[in-house]
Enzyme design. Structure first.
Site, PDB file in Angstrom:
ATOM      1  N   ASP A 160     -69.549  65.929 -32.444  1.00 12.51           N
ATOM      2  CA  ASP A 160     -68.420  66.786 -32.791  1.00 12.51           C
ATOM      3  C   ASP A 160     -68.222  66.866 -34.303  1.00 12.51           C
ATOM      4  O   ASP A 160     -67.156  66.568 -34.819  1.00 12.51           O
ATOM      5  CB  ASP A 160     -67.170  66.206 -32.098  1.00 12.51           C
ATOM      6  CG  ASP A 160     -65.928  67.048 -32.317  1.00 12.51           C
ATOM      7  OD1 ASP A 160     -66.055  68.286 -32.339  1.00 12.51           O
ATOM      8  OD2 ASP A 160     -64.841  66.456 -32.471  1.00 12.51           O
ATOM      9  N   TYR A 467     -58.527  58.420 -25.666  1.00 18.56           N
ATOM     10  CA  TYR A 467     -57.749  59.646 -25.886  1.00 18.56           C
ATOM     11  C   TYR A 467     -56.701  59.870 -24.803  1.00 18.56           C
ATOM     12  O   TYR A 467     -56.459  61.002 -24.397  1.00 18.56           O
ATOM     13  CB  TYR A 467     -58.704  60.839 -26.056  1.00 18.56           C
ATOM     14  CG  TYR A 467     -59.373  60.778 -27.411  1.00 18.56           C
ATOM     15  CD1 TYR A 467     -58.704  61.213 -28.544  1.00 18.56           C
ATOM     16  CD2 TYR A 467     -60.632  60.221 -27.556  1.00 18.56           C
ATOM     17  CE1 TYR A 467     -59.292  61.118 -29.799  1.00 18.56           C
ATOM     18  CE2 TYR A 467     -61.229  60.111 -28.812  1.00 18.56           C
ATOM     19  CZ  TYR A 467     -60.555  60.566 -29.931  1.00 18.56           C
ATOM     20  OH  TYR A 467     -61.120  60.458 -31.174  1.00 18.56           O
ATOM     21  N   GLU A 503     -61.124  54.743 -32.254  1.00 19.52           N
ATOM     22  CA  GLU A 503     -60.639  56.137 -32.311  1.00 19.52           C
ATOM     23  C   GLU A 503     -59.445  56.267 -31.393  1.00 19.52           C
ATOM     24  O   GLU A 503     -59.485  55.840 -30.236  1.00 19.52           O
ATOM     25  CB  GLU A 503     -61.713  57.130 -31.846  1.00 19.52           C
ATOM     26  CG  GLU A 503     -62.840  57.349 -32.825  1.00 19.52           C
ATOM     27  CD  GLU A 503     -63.806  58.461 -32.383  1.00 19.52           C
ATOM     28  OE1 GLU A 503     -63.377  59.371 -31.641  1.00 19.52           O
ATOM     29  OE2 GLU A 503     -64.986  58.389 -32.778  1.00 19.52           O
TER      30      GLU A 503
HETATM   31  C1  BDP Z   1     -64.902  61.282 -29.847  1.00 22.37           C
HETATM   32  C2  BDP Z   1     -65.996  61.307 -30.890  1.00 22.37           C
HETATM   33  C3  BDP Z   1     -65.585  61.997 -32.183  1.00 22.37           C
HETATM   34  C4  BDP Z   1     -64.819  63.255 -31.873  1.00 22.37           C
HETATM   35  C5  BDP Z   1     -63.561  62.865 -31.107  1.00 22.37           C
HETATM   36  C6  BDP Z   1     -62.670  64.062 -30.791  1.00 22.37           C
HETATM   37  O1  BDP Z   1     -66.459  60.018 -31.175  1.00 22.37           O
HETATM   38  O2  BDP Z   1     -66.711  62.279 -32.960  1.00 22.37           O
HETATM   39  O3  BDP Z   1     -64.513  64.007 -33.008  1.00 22.37           O
HETATM   40  O4  BDP Z   1     -63.954  62.294 -29.889  1.00 22.37           O
HETATM   41  O5  BDP Z   1     -62.832  64.639 -29.726  1.00 22.37           O
HETATM   42  O6  BDP Z   1     -65.477  61.511 -28.628  1.00 22.37           O
HETATM   43  O7  BDP Z   1     -61.847  64.422 -31.613  1.00 22.37           O
END
Ligand code: BDP
Length: 593
Positions: A160, A467, A503
């Protein structure tokens, strides 16, 4: 591979500036003796994609050529002469006049060629560098080149971020003595108040080795002779997060009493260890605050820029970030040096991103590029070879940086499918073999929770990207909070290893506001991060939080992104969104304790 430096015995010429530039349209497959027939010029360092108005250049798939003349300094008569390319994304070839002198695969790591026999001190030569941006099922990162209806080619990939290409970092002309220091490896330890600096020097040629360790005032605090040894520093100043201290290990090659080569390496005396559920730096528990970043700015794309380097670190300091991850590829060496100097802790990642057909495969398939069988099936032996090379070259480049506290060998690979454990086990072993002093990790994807992931058992630290509240439970923060806590407790119970959220974040349009829980607003981003922080504070083995992302960044266009990924806490031009202020309040409190 040693970074080129100016020392008492070495000189260096930056070849940055405007080069002749041409896109290879086949007709250009001319002998390299010929000067490029082109009107275009492109700056080095920079990506070429966003420079020109011509969409064909932006979307080009394949080779481009950079060319300039270079005069070898006349004082280099008795020296070896090298060309060093800090990064050619993703594949580079170097010609001196019409001779091929180097080829390299892997877009974010340096390579060099000894061109002494092809050039003359005081005279000019033509330097041509070809750069190929193609990603295939066997490259790291992987991708697929597809042919469109009209016969033109398009690049698809599973990661991404935009597939920027070009000469992203400095190109150097370097002099090096014939008998020279070829490599230096430093490992530090702490023994009470004493710092221990173990070193090993690889020489090219015959000479004696002399080393001395200088403190920041230039005073020698220890010295010895021999190609390998150990120095002890009484009352050592330690390299600490937020309070860096750098000694300089000056290595000399001495022949008949004459210093024939000198090479200094910055040394931060510090230790790193994993102890149960804790991550220790200098024996003390460390809690990572910070970000996953990108090398990404407007117009220059992935071209390294020292102004952004300084400004980004200012913002890291302002917000209370003590760390970042080099998501999703090794960053410029200038960045690593700066982190050493300013006490920022780095999780150093290879370019192994997008090794996951289950995420991006759908998009690739839609465009007709399902990839070749090996990759479609999971992970092929050719890719594993490339992956090993990435690990080797990354550790060779960055092993002496005190800022690097852990290697991340991949981001969000498929670790659910059969065979992924046999693919990854040797990669972990390789990294540990090359560097037994640092923990090794990979970054786990949301679809591989504790009972599913086949690879987490190999990692020293669990790095998770989650997420909840965005791709899952979007808009429903109460459910997100419950699911997140449930999952983290699952990991804690099953592994008891330290965990870092590498993340978490929400796409956010700067200036978009709402009184409701409305995804894409500044309030939602701040509130969602808060949810995570509440959970982190309740889970004991959470040792770090790195928000996705430091700044908005460019991605390939498509249906999921409008002018890029907007999960930045800062905009692409580094203006804070509301979440930045909230993070600052939390992180400055954390790092002060
Ligand atoms: C994760 C990835 C990252 C993406 C992020 C997203 O590691 O590179 O930019 O999600 O969706 O899967 O913002």
């Amino acid at each position: 591979m040693l970074t080129p430096k100016v020392t008492a015995t070495r000189e260096l010429l930056s070849l940055d500036g405007l080069w002749s530039f041409a896109v290879d349209d086949d007709a250009l497959h001319t002998p390299w003796a010929a000067p490029l027939q082109t009107e275009l010029q492109a700056p080095v360092p920079a990506s070429y994609n966003d420079l020109f108005i011509d969409q064909k250049i932006r979307d080009h798939v394949g080779w481009v050529w950079y060319q300039r003349t270079v005069r070898v300094p006349r004082g280099w008569r008795d020296e070896r002469v090298l060309v060093r390319v800090d990064a050619a994304t993703h594949r580079g070839v170097v010609y001196v006049d019409d001779r091929l002198v180097a080829e390299h695969e892997g877009g974010y790591l340096p390579f060099e060629a000894d061109i002494t026999d092809l050039v003359t001190a005081g005279a000019e030569f033509r330097l041509t560098i070809g750069v190929d941006n193609r990603l295939t099922p066997d490259t790291i990162p992987p991708g697929t080149v597809v042919t469109r209806q009209d016969g033109s080619q398009a690049q698809t990939y599973m990661h991404d971020f935009y597939n920027y290409a070009g000469l992203h970092r400095t190109v150097w002309l370097a002099s090096r003595p014939r008998v020279h220091v070829d490599d230096v490896t430093v490992v530090t330890d702490i023994d009470g108040e004493t710092g221990v600096v173990d070193y090993r020097v690889d020489l090219d040629g015959d000479a004696e080795v002399r080393v001395r360790l200088l403190d920041e005032d230039g005073r020698a605090v220890a010295s010895t002779t021999g190609a390998a040894g150990s120095l002890r520093v009484e009352a050592a100043h330690l390299w600490k997060p937020g309070a860096a201290y750098l000694y300089s290990l000056v290595v000399e090659a001495v022949d008949g009493g004459v210093v024939v080569d000198e090479y200094p390496v910055n040394v931060g005396i510090r230790t790193v260890a994993v102890d149960g559920g804790r991550f220790l730096i200098n024996g003390e528990p460390f809690h990572f605050t910070g970000f996953g970043k990108h090398e990404d700015t407007a117009v220059r794309g992935k071209g390294h820029d020292n102004a952004y380097l300084v400004h980004d670190f200012q913002l890291l300091d302002w917000i209370g970030a003590n760390s970042f991850r080099t998501s999703h590829y090794p960053y410029a060496e200038e960045v690593m040096d700066f982190a050493d100097r300013h006490g920022i802790v780095v999780i150093d990642e290879t370019a192994a991103v997008g090794l996951n057909k289950k995420i991006g495969g759908g998009i690739a398939d839609m465009l007709g590029g399902a990839g070749d069988k090996d990759f479609a099936d999971g992970f092929g032996p050719k890719m594993q070879e490339a992956h090993k090379r990435e690990i080797r070259e990354l550790i060779a480049r960055d092993k002496n940086h005190p800022c690097v506290v852990m290697w991340s060998i991949a981001n969000e690979p498929d670790t659910m499918s059969e065979g992924t454990d046999t693919y990854f086990e040797p990669l972990f072993a390789l990294a540990r073999d090359l560097d037994p002093t640092r923990p090794v990790t990979f970054v786990n994807v949301m679809m591989a929770p504790p009972n599913v992931c086949r690879v987490s058992k190999f990692a020293d630290v669990l790095c998770l990207n989650r997420y909840y509240g965005w791709y899952v439970d979007g808009g429903d923060l109460a459910t997100a909070e419950a699911h997140l806590e449930q999952e983290l407790r699952g990991w804690e119970q099953m592994y008891g290893k330290p965990m870092i959220m590498t993340e978490y974040g929400a796409d956010t349009i700067a200036g978009y506001h709402s009184v409701w829980d409305q995804p894409w607003t500044e309030e939602y981003q701040a509130k969602m991060l808060d949810v995570y922080h509440r959970v982190f504070d309740r889970v004991e083995t959470m040792v770090g939080e790195q928000v996705w992302n430091f700044a908005d960044f460019q991605t390939s266009s498509g249906f999921f992104r409008v002018d890029g990924n907007k999960k930045g806490v800062f905009t692409r031009d580094r203006k804070p969104k509301a979440a930045a202020h909230a993070l600052r309040a939390r992180w400055t409190r954390i790092i002060e304790n």
